[in-house]
Write an enzyme that holds these catalytic residues in place. Sequence first.
Site, PDB file in Angstrom:
ATOM      1  N   ASP A  47       6.553   6.525  -8.080  1.00 55.45           N
ATOM      2  CA  ASP A  47       6.398   7.982  -8.088  1.00 55.45           C
ATOM      3  C   ASP A  47       7.373   8.627  -9.077  1.00 55.45           C
ATOM      4  OD1 ASP A  47       4.447   9.261  -6.480  1.00 55.45           O
ATOM      5  OD2 ASP A  47       5.431   8.528  -4.665  1.00 55.45           O
ATOM      6  N   GLY A  85       6.029   1.658   3.119  1.00 59.91           N
ATOM      7  CA  GLY A  85       7.489   1.701   3.305  1.00 59.91           C
ATOM      8  C   GLY A  85       8.261   1.184   2.096  1.00 59.91           C
ATOM      9  N   SER A  95       1.637  -1.491  -7.319  1.00 62.82           N
ATOM     10  CA  SER A  95       1.281  -2.648  -8.167  1.00 62.82           C
ATOM     11  C   SER A  95       0.170  -3.471  -7.512  1.00 62.82           C
ATOM     12  CB  SER A  95       2.511  -3.502  -8.486  1.00 62.82           C
ATOM     13  OG  SER A  95       3.382  -3.678  -7.397  1.00 62.82           O
ATOM     14  N   LEU A 124       0.828  -1.217   0.000  1.00 55.92           N
ATOM     15  CA  LEU A 124       0.000   0.000   0.000  1.00 55.92           C
ATOM     16  C   LEU A 124       0.857   1.258   0.000  1.00 55.92           C
ATOM     17  CD1 LEU A 124      -2.564  -1.065   2.762  1.00 55.92           C
ATOM     18  CD2 LEU A 124      -3.108  -0.700   0.322  1.00 55.92           C
TER      19      LEU A 124
HETATM   20  N1  PPS Z   1      -5.218   7.099  -6.681  1.00 55.63           N
HETATM   21  C1  PPS Z   1      -4.021   6.787  -6.179  1.00 55.63           C
HETATM   22  N2  PPS Z   1      -3.807   5.550  -5.659  1.00 55.63           N
HETATM   23  C2  PPS Z   1      -2.597   5.243  -5.171  1.00 55.63           C
HETATM   24  N3  PPS Z   1      -1.540   6.080  -5.165  1.00 55.63           N
HETATM   25  C3  PPS Z   1      -1.705   7.314  -5.688  1.00 55.63           C
HETATM   26  C4  PPS Z   1      -2.954   7.703  -6.223  1.00 55.63           C
HETATM   27  N4  PPS Z   1      -2.828   8.989  -6.668  1.00 55.63           N
HETATM   28  C5  PPS Z   1      -1.565   9.369  -6.428  1.00 55.63           C
HETATM   29  N5  PPS Z   1      -0.883   8.368  -5.843  1.00 55.63           N
HETATM   30  C6  PPS Z   1       0.566   8.450  -5.550  1.00 55.63           C
HETATM   31  O1  PPS Z   1       1.200   7.662  -6.540  1.00 55.63           O
HETATM   32  C7  PPS Z   1       2.067   6.720  -5.959  1.00 55.63           C
HETATM   33  C8  PPS Z   1       1.815   5.314  -6.509  1.00 55.63           C
HETATM   34  O2  PPS Z   1       2.282   5.202  -7.797  1.00 55.63           O
HETATM   35  P1  PPS Z   1       2.521   3.753  -8.394  1.00 55.63           P
HETATM   36  O3  PPS Z   1       3.044   3.955  -9.771  1.00 55.63           O
HETATM   37  O4  PPS Z   1       3.356   2.970  -7.451  1.00 55.63           O
HETATM   38  O5  PPS Z   1       1.053   3.128  -8.436  1.00 55.63           O
HETATM   39  S1  PPS Z   1       0.523   1.854  -9.222  1.00 55.63           S
HETATM   40  O6  PPS Z   1       1.521   0.787  -9.026  1.00 55.63           O
HETATM   41  O7  PPS Z   1       0.385   2.210 -10.626  1.00 55.63           O
HETATM   42  O8  PPS Z   1      -0.767   1.521  -8.605  1.00 55.63           O
HETATM   43  C9  PPS Z   1       1.791   6.702  -4.484  1.00 55.63           C
HETATM   44  O9  PPS Z   1       3.079   6.694  -3.912  1.00 55.63           O
HETATM   45  P2  PPS Z   1       3.503   5.747  -2.691  1.00 55.63           P
HETATM   46  O10 PPS Z   1       2.891   6.377  -1.494  1.00 55.63           O
HETATM   47  O11 PPS Z   1       4.995   5.841  -2.698  1.00 55.63           O
HETATM   48  O12 PPS Z   1       3.012   4.353  -2.925  1.00 55.63           O
HETATM   49  C10 PPS Z   1       0.997   7.953  -4.207  1.00 55.63           C
HETATM   50  O13 PPS Z   1       1.864   8.940  -3.698  1.00 55.63           O
HETATM   51  N1  ADP Z   2      10.239   0.234   8.729  1.00 58.68           N
HETATM   52  C1  ADP Z   2       9.750   1.424   9.014  1.00 58.68           C
HETATM   53  N2  ADP Z   2       9.602   1.808  10.283  1.00 58.68           N
HETATM   54  C2  ADP Z   2       9.097   3.003  10.587  1.00 58.68           C
HETATM   55  N3  ADP Z   2       8.674   3.918   9.680  1.00 58.68           N
HETATM   56  C3  ADP Z   2       8.792   3.586   8.396  1.00 58.68           C
HETATM   57  C4  ADP Z   2       9.333   2.337   8.002  1.00 58.68           C
HETATM   58  N4  ADP Z   2       9.322   2.275   6.657  1.00 58.68           N
HETATM   59  C5  ADP Z   2       8.804   3.443   6.235  1.00 58.68           C
HETATM   60  N5  ADP Z   2       8.492   4.243   7.279  1.00 58.68           N
HETATM   61  C6  ADP Z   2       7.914   5.584   7.186  1.00 58.68           C
HETATM   62  O1  ADP Z   2       6.624   5.428   6.606  1.00 58.68           O
HETATM   63  C7  ADP Z   2       6.379   6.478   5.697  1.00 58.68           C
HETATM   64  C8  ADP Z   2       6.066   5.887   4.323  1.00 58.68           C
HETATM   65  O2  ADP Z   2       7.216   5.285   3.811  1.00 58.68           O
HETATM   66  P1  ADP Z   2       7.500   5.234   2.257  1.00 58.68           P
HETATM   67  O3  ADP Z   2       8.773   4.513   2.088  1.00 58.68           O
HETATM   68  O4  ADP Z   2       7.396   6.600   1.673  1.00 58.68           O
HETATM   69  O5  ADP Z   2       6.268   4.331   1.759  1.00 58.68           O
HETATM   70  P2  ADP Z   2       5.719   4.048   0.309  1.00 58.68           P
HETATM   71  O6  ADP Z   2       6.855   4.230  -0.641  1.00 58.68           O
HETATM   72  O7  ADP Z   2       5.218   2.654   0.367  1.00 58.68           O
HETATM   73  O8  ADP Z   2       4.626   5.040   0.093  1.00 58.68           O
HETATM   74  C9  ADP Z   2       7.607   7.376   5.698  1.00 58.68           C
HETATM   75  O9  ADP Z   2       7.351   8.457   6.554  1.00 58.68           O
HETATM   76  C10 ADP Z   2       8.698   6.488   6.263  1.00 58.68           C
HETATM   77  O10 ADP Z   2       9.669   7.213   6.973  1.00 58.68           O
END
Ligand code: PPS
Ligand code: ADP
Length: 279
Positions: free
Chosen positions: A139, A114, A183, A110
């Site tokens: 991203d 992380g 994904s 999700l």
């Molecule tokens: N609708 C919606 N759903 C999920 N995520 C969203 C959406 N809109 C924008 N974002 C931002 O885009 C990041 C996810 O991009 P991805 O390319 O990993 O998504 S996917 O694999 O195509 O589902 C995701 O980053 P991460 O938090 O790093 O996962 C979000 O910051």
């Molecule tokens: N193992 C961990 N323990 C504590 N905090 C974490 C850990 N992994 C990620 N975080 C924190 O959780 C938040 C989301 O992490 P991030 O790597 O950006 O997630 P994603 O890429 O899945 O969106 C960030 O603020 C990061 O510092």
Amino acid sequence: MLTNKSLPQPCSGASADTLRRRASVNCLAGGERRGGGKLVVRMVSRPEASPAPADGKNVLNGSAVSGINKLLTSTVGKSTNILWHDCPIGQPERQKLLNQKGCVVWITGLSGSGKSTLACALSRELHSRGHLTYVLDGDNVRHGLNKDLSFKAEDRAENIRRVGEVAKLFADAGLICITSLISPYRSDRSACRELLPNPSFIEVFLNVPLALCEARDPKGLYKLARAGKIKGFTGIDDPYEPPSDCEIVIQCKVGECPSPKSMADQVVSYLEANGFLQN
Ligand SMILES: Nc1ncnc2c1ncn2[C@@H]1O[C@H](COP(=O)(O)OS(=O)(=O)O)[C@@H](OP(=O)(O)O)[C@H]1O
Ligand SMILES: Nc1ncnc2c1ncn2[C@@H]1O[C@H](COP(=O)(O)OP(=O)(O)O)[C@@H](O)[C@H]1O
């Protein structure tokens, strides 16, 4: 690694060696090709091709054609009359140079689970041990290559397909390619797995409860999604399908989450145990 299994398979009697020298095709059986492509045997005059045998004929697929070489061309998707070209320096040579085996570490989970944190920690850890890695972050890739894609299901599928293809190229380059994308759909992830020879696709599930991801909410996106300001947000009003059979699960609970370093170590141990960190 280029094994006999990953070599183009002869599909209509041509020797593997002939195919390796002249054209690489991914034939599964009876002219069927990986990716739904169609194999076409096209006859072309090609004076620069391999020297003709002593009898002055070029032989391929058991047939003889005077003064004409047969080339195996393919139709893949909308690309017609294409021919795979191999270079003498291939994945085995690059892996030897790097003393590692090219592979894809596919991190799924999700938003906020992380993924980026793990990808960076893993890249740092492997780098410090002398291994060449490259991180493809969802991203980041959406800032360039995939900036034309939205978050609707078919665009997410295309996003993942493109990243899967790029990751495959990095693995072929001999690198340890770490991908970090939500994904969310099982079928998209398994299509990427299919692109690589077993066991070079290593799926890592960051199993973090939605409540914890939402509590983290580093970009404030869950808040916006809950307020209805972002539609189709994964975990809120769009699905996430957890892997049912992946190589590594990293389990996180509220108050019980392994540190980024220990998450990375879990993956490094897997890579080490499975021979990816040597050649
Ligand atoms: N609708 C919606 N759903 C999920 N995520 C969203 C959406 N809109 C924008 N974002 C931002 O885009 C990041 C996810 O991009 P991805 O390319 O990993 O998504 S996917 O694999 O195509 O589902 C995701 O980053 P991460 O938090 O790093 O996962 C979000 O910051
Ligand atoms: N193992 C961990 N323990 C504590 N905090 C974490 C850990 N992994 C990620 N975080 C924190 O959780 C938040 C989301 O992490 P991030 O790597 O950006 O997630 P994603 O890429 O899945 O969106 C960030 O603020 C990061 O510092």
